[in-house]
Design an enzyme around this catalytic site. Structure first.
Site, short mmCIF file in Angstrom:
data_model
loop_
_atom_site.label_atom_id
_atom_site.label_comp_id
_atom_site.label_asym_id
_atom_site.label_seq_id
_atom_site.Cartn_x
_atom_site.Cartn_y
_atom_site.Cartn_z
N ASN A 160 -6.61 7.94 3.07
CA ASN A 160 -6.01 6.85 2.31
C ASN A 160 -5.52 5.78 3.27
OD1 ASN A 160 -5.92 7.73 -0.68
ND2 ASN A 160 -5.26 9.55 0.45
N GLU A 161 -6.43 4.89 3.62
CA GLU A 161 -6.17 3.85 4.61
C GLU A 161 -5.15 2.84 4.07
OE1 GLU A 161 -7.14 4.36 7.44
OE2 GLU A 161 -9.24 4.89 7.65
N PRO A 162 -4.60 1.97 4.95
CA PRO A 162 -3.67 0.95 4.49
C PRO A 162 -4.23 0.17 3.30
CG PRO A 162 -3.73 1.00 6.88
CD PRO A 162 -4.79 1.95 6.41
N THR A 214 -9.17 4.01 12.57
CA THR A 214 -9.56 5.38 12.26
C THR A 214 -10.91 5.70 12.88
OG1 THR A 214 -8.35 5.32 10.16
CG2 THR A 214 -10.07 6.98 10.37
#
Length: 626
Positions: free
Chosen positions: A160-162, A179
């Site tokens: 769940n990236e920014p 990432t």
């Protein structure tokens, strides 16, 4: 919500700090065991949410130990993994399915049908339906009882990236550049890292009944602080755990260093004013006011929670002078000690001269990148310097470098009037192996050997740029590295034995090493533990007791001025020479490329404290062995 002490007042999630990752893993595994046994008594399965990456490895090894040595059964356990790279099949060496089998599933008695991971090969037009079904399987099992998490440098949980919302569910997501950079070594180059992944959403994770997030190493300290003490924001998806009733953080001491109770303890309660805490407080106050140490006043101390320090060690004028002198005494252009000089206030002793200095580099680039200026200075000042690459580093070399070398060799062989038949055949063999394995396949031994030779050449070339001759560069090729992959290394006593032999032969007066604050499963940390074990074995030998050990930072955050025991200044010309040595390496990471700027930042920090203004500084901590 758990009750917390006044020292934890800034923390919005209960956070336990353990002495080591292994201690944290043991505590967490005990809780999981109790859950499994309780569910067994109820006649229900235990539903575990599992994570991948290097962080949970100590935890999985403890679960395996509990199974093998204490009879813990996983026959009544159902697991759901957080995520999977999109585009990778389950047989790919970097797939999370393969990772989980290697690290846990193949070593316990969990039924195969109880294991669930998102598929990385579901067709694109079926991804949405696959993700919906994954959510339904979790719900049908009764929901996750205990969710295990790690945390990425961007603050992500799962993938769940920014920008991920609190309500997000299982879905395909585009991976953040940072990432992908962090995964580059696993895939032998950033260009080979998948651009997409399927991940449980933040909302999916938050439905778990219990959540524990683990974090190890100093590189995670900043993002842990943001997740635990900062605002809830989709820029740091781990911060959403603040809204979960039973979420907790399990971290080691290195990962705790940016928490207020550790970094600024005087803001949360009484402090025992040790020399290091005193120096930390004065440096912090100076940076807060952007004022040199010698210009701090009694009022400055009183207004920022440091009245106890002032009453114990003040007035400010005397305290400032003492700390200023301590900081000044860390600065030394003589890392091997200055001969025929008073060494009372110098970091390194004057005698003996010249010294035998042993520089340990976990992978071939680490020492040159991190402390190339110090290596240059030691050589310039007449010391006997030996640079040791502890591993071959071949896992970090992209296929493109091996392809380039083999192609050039093939062209040379073809153009040679003598006809280099053996060289031609070797080049064709390498090119054939690279094509057969593809960008994601395992490197055959011949390819790994070639990649090792490429890095050997780069290290010798970089060392030569600093004045170190080839015969002063050694390669240990520790077996744990050659037999493993990133995040899956298993050192043995044979690795330590090699280090013991080297130390006993060289009998150094000085050792330079790194890895003490690194992720416990990283190459640097494993190599450092090998050095520690070797020194413990040799502690009764005379040379060992007299040997000084200087610790440098590699990929970890640079030392703060209050932490530094020796700051080695560099002139503009010396910094340029160090930067030129870096160009000998063809595949440095973004973090490694930024080291020169980090050296300049350290010098700027010293300047802001009111000390001499240098172009750059390399910094060290003394290893205070018991």
């Amino acid at each position: 919500m758990n009750r917390r002490s006044a020292a934890e007042a800034y923390e919005k999630v209960p956070t336990s700090i353990f002495e080591s990752s292994s201690a944290a893993a043991a505590s967490l595994a005990k809780e999981v065991r109790e859950l499994i046994e309780a569910r067994n008594k109820e006649g229900k399965p235990a539903i575990l949410g599992l994570a991948t990456g290097s962080t949970p490895v100590p935890f999985y090894r403890e679960l395996i130990r509990l199974h093998r040595e204490e009879g813990l059964s996983f026959k009544n356990v159902i697991t759901f993994n957080l995520d999977e790279y999109y585009g990778l099949g389950s047989d790919h060496p970097e797939s999370y399915y393969r990772f989980m089998c290697d690290q846990l599933f193949d070593h316990i008695d969990i039924p195969k049908e109880n294991i669930h991971l998102p598929s990385g090969t579901v067709p694109g037009d079926q991804v949405f339906e696959h993700c919906r079904q994954y959510e339904e399987m979790i719900d049908a099992a009764g929901g996750v009882d205990f969710q295990i998490l790690g945390i990425g440098r961007t603050g992500h949980i799962g993938f769940n990236e920014p920008g991920s919302s609190r309500e997000s569910l299982t879905r395909r997501i585009t991976l953040d550049r940072i990432t992908r950079q962090d995964a580059a070594a696993d895939f032998r180059g950033e260009e080979n890292v998948p651009r997409f992944a399927i991940t449980m959403g933040v909302g999916t994770i938050l439905r778990a009944k219990q959540i524990v997030l683990m974090a190890w190493g100093e590189n995670k300290a900043g993002v842990v602080s943001r997740a635990v003490e900062g605002p809830v924001t989709d820029a740091v998806s781990a911060s959403f755990l603040q809204d979960h009733d039973t979420a907790r953080f399990f971290i080691d001491q290195a990962a705790s260093r940016e928490l207020t109770r550790i970094k600024l303890p005087w803001l949360v309660g009484p402090v025992k004013w040790s020399p290091s805490e005193t120096r930390r407080a004065v440096c912090w106050l100076s940076s807060t006011y952007k004022r040199p140490v010698l210009k701090l006043t009694d009022e400055d101390y009183n207004e920022h929670g440091l009245s106890d320090l002032l009453s114990e060690q003040g007035p400010a004028y005397q305290l400032n002078i003492r700390i200023f002198n301590q900081l000044q005494h860390t600065i030394s252009g003589w890392p091997g000690g200055k001969p025929n000089a008073d060494d009372t206030f110098r970091p390194e002793r004057a005698k003996p001269y010249p010294k035998r200095a042993l520089i340990f580099s976990p992978e071939p680039q680490d020492a040159i990148v991190s402390i190339g200026g110090t290596i240059d200075r030691l050589i310039e000042q007449g010391h006997d310097v030996c640079l040791v690459s502890m591993t071959s580093g071949n896992l970090r070399v992209p296929d493109s470098e091996a392809d380039k070398f083999a192609s050039i060799l093939q062209e040379l062989a073809t153009a040679s009037p003598e006809g280099w038949s053996e060289q031609t055949e070797y080049a064709r063999h390498i090119l054939r192996l690279l094509e057969e394995k593809g960008p994601f396949g395992e490197d055959p031994p011949a390819v790994r050997q070639l990649k090792s030779l490429i890095l050997r050449g780069e290290l010798r070339d970089a060392a030569h740029a600093l004045g170190l001759p080839p015969e002063k560069v050694q390669f240990l090729n520790l077996a744990f590295y050659e037999a493993g992959r990133y995040r899956r290394f298993k050192p043995t006593h044979d690795d330590t034995a090699q280090i013991v032999t080297l130390l006993r032969e060289f009998k150094p007066h000085q050792i330079y090493a790194t890895g003490d604050a690194a992720d416990p499963s990283s190459v640097a940390a494993l190599c450092y533990r090998g050095i520690e074990a070797a020194l413990a074995e040799l502690q009764s030998e005379d040379w060992s007791a007299a040997c000084s050990i200087w610790l440098y930072r590699g990929k970890e955050k640079a030392l703060e001025p209050w932490e530094i025991d020796m700051a080695m200044p560099m002139s503009p010309n010396q910094l340029e020479r160090k930067a030129r040595s870096h160009t000998r390496y063809q595949s440095l990471t973004t973090i490694e490329k930024d080291v020169v700027r980090s050296n300049q930042s350290t010098a700027e920090q010293y300047d802001s404290l009111g000390l001499a203004n240098y172009e750059a500084m390399e910094s060290f901590q003394r290893n205070r062995r018991a």
